[in-house]
Motif scaffolding. Sequence first.
Motif, PDB file in Angstrom:
ATOM      1  N   LYS A  72      41.831   2.658  50.919  1.00 60.27           N
ATOM      2  CA  LYS A  72      41.681   3.033  52.484  1.00 60.27           C
ATOM      3  C   LYS A  72      40.488   2.626  53.086  1.00 60.27           C
ATOM      4  O   LYS A  72      40.424   2.192  54.289  1.00 60.27           O
ATOM      5  CB  LYS A  72      42.067   4.541  52.599  1.00 60.27           C
ATOM      6  N   TYR A  73      39.321   2.983  52.268  1.00 57.27           N
ATOM      7  CA  TYR A  73      38.206   2.752  52.669  1.00 57.27           C
ATOM      8  C   TYR A  73      37.931   1.371  53.214  1.00 57.27           C
ATOM      9  O   TYR A  73      37.206   1.039  54.254  1.00 57.27           O
ATOM     10  CB  TYR A  73      37.083   3.276  51.950  1.00 57.27           C
ATOM     11  N   ARG A  76      39.618   0.097  56.492  1.00 55.55           N
ATOM     12  CA  ARG A  76      39.204   0.619  57.653  1.00 55.55           C
ATOM     13  C   ARG A  76      37.837  -0.236  58.060  1.00 55.55           C
ATOM     14  O   ARG A  76      37.499  -0.025  59.104  1.00 55.55           O
ATOM     15  CB  ARG A  76      38.904   2.002  57.406  1.00 55.55           C
TER      16      ARG A  76
END
Length: 105
Positions: A72-73, A76
């Motif tokens: 997810k990092y 983003r």
Amino acid sequence: MPTNPSIITRDVDKIAAKTGNVYESVAIISKRARQVSTKMKEELSNKLSEFASSVDNLEEIFENREQIEISKYYERMPKPTSIAIDEFMEDKILFRNTNQELIEE
């Protein structure tokens, strides 16, 4: 339909002004974006390889929260093209036109 806030309008004239040719500017930006993308993929692969498992149990794969957070990092993070354009506009990319050097000699 609302516009995506991550979409940025770029001034093509400003991009072209850096080299005198919009196509040359875009070629430089695209080469840098590929470099950034490759680096990001290598970093992500290295981090995810720590979680590599010889077990093919789907329940264990879906339960790994750390792996999900790392993914997810990276999702983003700004896209490589956006990073390359910003670097180009801020004169952080060193480039030269080898054809121009040959013409000037």
